[in-house]
Write an enzyme that holds these catalytic residues in place. Structure first.
Site, PDB file in Angstrom:
ATOM      1  N   LYS A   1      10.090   2.009   8.571  1.00  0.00           N
ATOM      2  CA  LYS A   1      10.006   3.438   8.933  1.00  0.00           C
ATOM      3  C   LYS A   1      10.630   3.725  10.282  1.00  0.00           C
ATOM      4  CE  LYS A   1       6.297   5.179   6.068  1.00  0.00           C
ATOM      5  NZ  LYS A   1       5.008   5.822   5.982  1.00  0.00           N
TER       6      LYS A   1
ATOM      7  N   LYS B   1      11.278   0.098  -3.361  1.00  0.00           N
ATOM      8  CA  LYS B   1      10.162   0.765  -4.048  1.00  0.00           C
ATOM      9  C   LYS B   1      10.374   2.280  -4.105  1.00  0.00           C
ATOM     10  CE  LYS B   1       7.381   1.755  -0.081  1.00  0.00           C
ATOM     11  NZ  LYS B   1       6.196   2.279   0.446  1.00  0.00           N
TER      12      LYS B   1
ATOM     13  N   LYS C   1       7.959   8.378  -1.342  1.00  0.00           N
ATOM     14  CA  LYS C   1       8.008   9.826  -1.143  1.00  0.00           C
ATOM     15  C   LYS C   1       8.883  10.192   0.046  1.00  0.00           C
ATOM     16  CE  LYS C   1       3.199   9.341   0.112  1.00  0.00           C
ATOM     17  NZ  LYS C   1       1.887   9.664  -0.352  1.00  0.00           N
TER      18      LYS C   1
HETATM   19  P1  TYM Z   1       0.592   5.736   0.733  1.00  0.00           P
HETATM   20  O1  TYM Z   1       0.065   7.115   0.885  1.00  0.00           O
HETATM   21  O2  TYM Z   1       1.972   5.446   1.198  1.00  0.00           O
HETATM   22  O3  TYM Z   1       0.506   5.305  -0.764  1.00  0.00           O
HETATM   23  C1  TYM Z   1      -0.683   5.505  -1.512  1.00  0.00           C
HETATM   24  C2  TYM Z   1      -0.875   4.383  -2.514  1.00  0.00           C
HETATM   25  O4  TYM Z   1       0.218   4.369  -3.425  1.00  0.00           O
HETATM   26  C3  TYM Z   1       0.750   3.048  -3.477  1.00  0.00           C
HETATM   27  N1  TYM Z   1       2.197   3.123  -3.720  1.00  0.00           N
HETATM   28  C4  TYM Z   1       2.808   2.553  -4.753  1.00  0.00           C
HETATM   29  N2  TYM Z   1       2.348   1.845  -5.799  1.00  0.00           N
HETATM   30  C5  TYM Z   1       3.257   1.425  -6.706  1.00  0.00           C
HETATM   31  N3  TYM Z   1       4.586   1.665  -6.626  1.00  0.00           N
HETATM   32  C6  TYM Z   1       5.102   2.368  -5.597  1.00  0.00           C
HETATM   33  N4  TYM Z   1       6.403   2.603  -5.516  1.00  0.00           N
HETATM   34  C7  TYM Z   1       4.201   2.844  -4.593  1.00  0.00           C
HETATM   35  N5  TYM Z   1       4.357   3.578  -3.459  1.00  0.00           N
HETATM   36  C8  TYM Z   1       3.120   3.731  -2.937  1.00  0.00           C
HETATM   37  C9  TYM Z   1       0.442   2.442  -2.105  1.00  0.00           C
HETATM   38  O5  TYM Z   1       0.470   1.042  -2.131  1.00  0.00           O
HETATM   39  C10 TYM Z   1      -0.923   2.993  -1.852  1.00  0.00           C
HETATM   40  O6  TYM Z   1      -1.915   2.200  -2.472  1.00  0.00           O
HETATM   41  N6  TYM Z   1      -1.603   3.314   4.492  1.00  0.00           N
HETATM   42  C11 TYM Z   1      -1.781   3.780   3.149  1.00  0.00           C
HETATM   43  C12 TYM Z   1      -2.950   4.696   3.002  1.00  0.00           C
HETATM   44  C13 TYM Z   1      -4.246   4.184   3.532  1.00  0.00           C
HETATM   45  C14 TYM Z   1      -5.125   3.286   2.867  1.00  0.00           C
HETATM   46  C15 TYM Z   1      -6.251   3.159   3.743  1.00  0.00           C
HETATM   47  C16 TYM Z   1      -5.065   2.601   1.655  1.00  0.00           C
HETATM   48  C17 TYM Z   1      -4.814   4.549   4.715  1.00  0.00           C
HETATM   49  N7  TYM Z   1      -6.034   3.937   4.822  1.00  0.00           N
HETATM   50  C18 TYM Z   1      -7.320   2.352   3.381  1.00  0.00           C
HETATM   51  C19 TYM Z   1      -6.161   1.786   1.312  1.00  0.00           C
HETATM   52  C20 TYM Z   1      -7.270   1.664   2.181  1.00  0.00           C
HETATM   53  C21 TYM Z   1      -0.533   4.554   2.729  1.00  0.00           C
HETATM   54  O7  TYM Z   1       0.187   5.070   3.544  1.00  0.00           O
HETATM   55  O8  TYM Z   1      -0.404   4.683   1.402  1.00  0.00           O
END
Ligand code: TYM
Length: 328
Positions: free
Chosen positions: A112, A194, A197
């Site tokens: 990022k 991957k 968004k």
């Molecule tokens: P975030 O918001 O980027 O993504 C949310 C969830 O979606 C999953 N994900 C994917 N899974 C499969 N294929 C993809 N291409 C893909 N892109 C995203 C991510 O792995 C995630 O599970 N830091 C985290 C949010 C967070 C969190 C937490 C998660 C904050 N605190 C505590 C678990 C526990 C994040 O930015 O996810």
């Protein structure tokens, strides 16, 4: 009782990777034996600039989506991270035991910031510590996430162990749970990376709200290869990704889907896949719109969730303050 927790950023769109990587697994884990928590991490979202009115809308949209996919607020504590101030409080304490070096190694930060370390926010750098705090605050056993978040959950494990060693047993050491299929949906325009968004091109992802025509257009332009057979082969990354998506939206094994396209080429396959995705998304979109039409109800659900989460978090913080010696 197992405590299961996950969270998603309410930033911009939610795509099918988010759905298959995290939201659906969370729905599947709702049961009387588990205590589940799911929240919109709005304080993670502001690590990059957000327009306030959009952020507000995105929090409500994320909540409506979780409910539409099947999150039941009587079984899952559903809330907004910023409403439980213990998350940021614990993050500060964990900041004081986390090492610069381990945060510098986080691949998501490296991706990022892309070398612009001097102009990215301190929040973006510190983001995994806030995530560790989200998890450890609730004595979480299992964290269902997509593959890209594994490294962050491992940091949470390291910080829990370090804190426990220094101050005595305090935190449960969490385990990431990454499903076999769907934990890493790849970008349609680049199957080496991957689905994301924050991708620069909309052709990278299928948004949960994409209409039929948009889905068809995006799937038609998805990068594949010059071979003509439809079969599952990990080395054919574009096709393997599309077959995985097909399998997830229809709940059918990839090999069975491939056999249905024997003798046919990419043209038929892509039209079939686009239809299957829309068949899956259209009813979901209707439900999301239904929830969004009743904003007061969404806010009410989030209020109740925040109260329940706060009750757990504030108790835990009392213990943490005691352990580090600031509780007089
Ligand atoms: P975030 O918001 O980027 O993504 C949310 C969830 O979606 C999953 N994900 C994917 N899974 C499969 N294929 C993809 N291409 C893909 N892109 C995203 C991510 O792995 C995630 O599970 N830091 C985290 C949010 C967070 C969190 C937490 C998660 C904050 N605190 C505590 C678990 C526990 C994040 O930015 O996810």
């Amino acid at each position: 009782m197992n405590r299961i927790l996950t969270a998603l950023q309410p930033s911009g769109i939610l795509h099918i990777g988010n759905l298959f990587g995290a939201i659906e697994p969370m729905v599947g884990l709702q049961s009387d034996e588990n205590e589940n928590l799911l929240f919109a991490v709005d304080y993670h979202a502001i690590t990059v600039p957000q327009k306030p009115a959009e952020l507000r809308r995105n929090i409500l949209f994320a909540t409506a989506t979780y409910l539409a996919v099947g999150i039941d607020p009587t079984k899952t504590i559903l809330f907004q991270q910023s409403r439980v101030s213990e998350h940021t409080e614990l993050a500060w304490i964990l900041n004081c035991i986390a090492h610069m070096g381990e945060l510098e190694r986080m691949t998501q930060f490296k991706d990022k910031s892309q070398g612009n370390d001097l102009s990215v926010s301190v929040g973006l750098f510190d983001y995994p510590v806030l995530m560790a705090s989200d998890i450890l605050l609730y004595d979480t056993n299992v964290v269902p996430v997509g593959a890209d978040q594994k490294q962050h959950v491992e940091l949470a494990r390291d910080l829990a162990e370090r804190f426990n060693n220094r101050f005595g047993e305090t935190f449960v050491v969490p385990t990431p749970q990454i499903r076999k299929e769907g934990a890493r949906i790849m970008g349609l325009d680049d199957p080496e990376k991957k689905m994301s968004k924050s991708a620069t091109s909309e052709k990278n992802y299928i948004s949960i709200m994409d209409d039929e025509a948009t889905v068809l257009k995006k799937i038609k332009s998805a990068v594949t290869d010059s071979q003509s057979t439809i079969m599952y082969d990990e080395k054919r990354k574009g096709l393997a990704n599309l077959l995985t998506i097909y399998s997830l939206v229809t709940n059918t094994h990839v090999n069975q889907i491939a056999s249905e396209y024997e003798g046919k080429g990419y043209g038929d396959f892509k039209v079939g896949l686009a239809e299957a995705i829309s068949d899956y998304l259209t009813p979901l979109q209707e439900k999301i719109k239904g929830y969004l039409a009743n904003e007061d109800e969404l806010i009410n659900i989030l209020d109740q969730g925040a109260q329940r989460a706060k009750a757990i978090a504030s108790k835990k913080m009392e213990v943490v303050r005691q352990k580090i010696g600031v509780q007089l």
